[in-house]
Design an enzyme around this catalytic site. Sequence first.
Site, PDB file in Angstrom:
ATOM      1  N   TYR A 175       0.830  -1.208   0.000  1.00 57.59           N
ATOM      2  CA  TYR A 175       0.000   0.000   0.000  1.00 57.59           C
ATOM      3  C   TYR A 175       0.868   1.264   0.000  1.00 57.59           C
ATOM      4  O   TYR A 175       0.601   2.227  -0.731  1.00 57.59           O
ATOM      5  CB  TYR A 175      -0.904  -0.034   1.225  1.00 57.59           C
ATOM      6  CG  TYR A 175      -1.961   1.037   1.295  1.00 57.59           C
ATOM      7  CD1 TYR A 175      -3.079   1.001   0.459  1.00 57.59           C
ATOM      8  CD2 TYR A 175      -1.869   2.065   2.236  1.00 57.59           C
ATOM      9  CE1 TYR A 175      -4.074   1.968   0.551  1.00 57.59           C
ATOM     10  CE2 TYR A 175      -2.859   3.037   2.328  1.00 57.59           C
ATOM     11  CZ  TYR A 175      -3.946   2.993   1.483  1.00 57.59           C
ATOM     12  OH  TYR A 175      -4.930   3.952   1.578  1.00 57.59           O
ATOM     13  N   LYS A 179       0.863   4.068  -2.913  1.00 65.60           N
ATOM     14  CA  LYS A 179       0.459   5.438  -2.624  1.00 65.60           C
ATOM     15  C   LYS A 179       1.605   6.426  -2.840  1.00 65.60           C
ATOM     16  O   LYS A 179       1.370   7.610  -3.118  1.00 65.60           O
ATOM     17  CB  LYS A 179      -0.075   5.534  -1.192  1.00 65.60           C
ATOM     18  CG  LYS A 179      -1.430   4.860  -0.997  1.00 65.60           C
ATOM     19  CD  LYS A 179      -2.461   5.351  -2.021  1.00 65.60           C
ATOM     20  CE  LYS A 179      -3.868   4.884  -1.722  1.00 65.60           C
ATOM     21  NZ  LYS A 179      -4.833   5.319  -2.761  1.00 65.60           N
TER      22      LYS A 179
END
Length: 289
Positions: A175, A179
């Site tokens: 993640y 991001k």
Amino acid sequence: MADRLAQVSGHITNSYGRGLLAGEVAIITGAAQGIGRSAALLFAKEGAKVVVSDLDEKKAQLVVDEIKAAGGDALAVGGDVGADDFPQRILDATIKKYGKLNHIVNNAGFTFDRMLHTTPDDAWDIIMKVHVRAPFRLIRAAAPYLRLKGSSENRSIINVSSTSGLHGNVGQANYAAAKSAVIGLTKTICKEWGPFGVRANTVAFGFVQTRLTAAKEEGATIEIEGKKVALGIPGGKSSVTSTGGPTPGIPLGRGATPDEAAASVLFLASPLASFVSGHTLEVTGGAGI
């Protein structure tokens, strides 16, 4: 410069009566619940025609119904943002219904947390597909509708990132990497599409009260490519609607509501941010300063 300031000031002043996004068209992905739903409702309240996209089309339609009941205009488009045919499907539906496009909010996403040494390839690949590849492909497909020479219309791209992408986070190698990549993508769009009047910004959320930050024990899941992925944080908040007591590490003492998170997205899309591009807006309540 004075003429430009007057033009922007006039645009903003003239827009207030009808809304900050009056007459504009926005695609918002992951808009059936959480931050995306709040953004869809807020954009519509500010005069935008909203294309509400979500993996769950029935829930997306409920948001559309809510917008229409309040006097707004919206369209539901269901489907997996990672599907190869998704960008063209949603753009075709948008242009057929509204004839133009002003904003894309790439909000769809989820977490698939594992410690780095136990992260399987599929947990890495699906997060990259949804959080990086999907926004890239939608933006690329939208180029003919956004890269317009001589247009004075307000146009922007807002990609949702996270403080995990800025600082990393335990259990979120996939993640955090995704991001972080979104921020680099956004800055590149800013430089390439700025000459066409298109602004590109990222919003990096901290703790927001959604399914992703609720207690994992509540059992919320999302089904991606036939696989159920558990959502939430072990021992997290027992309710997405409760702020509970003071939250350590956040100077304001609590997590944000989805409506507060959505307000930051509205700011970046609106004429109030007419000279803001290539920026990453941290919405954290002061955490991480």
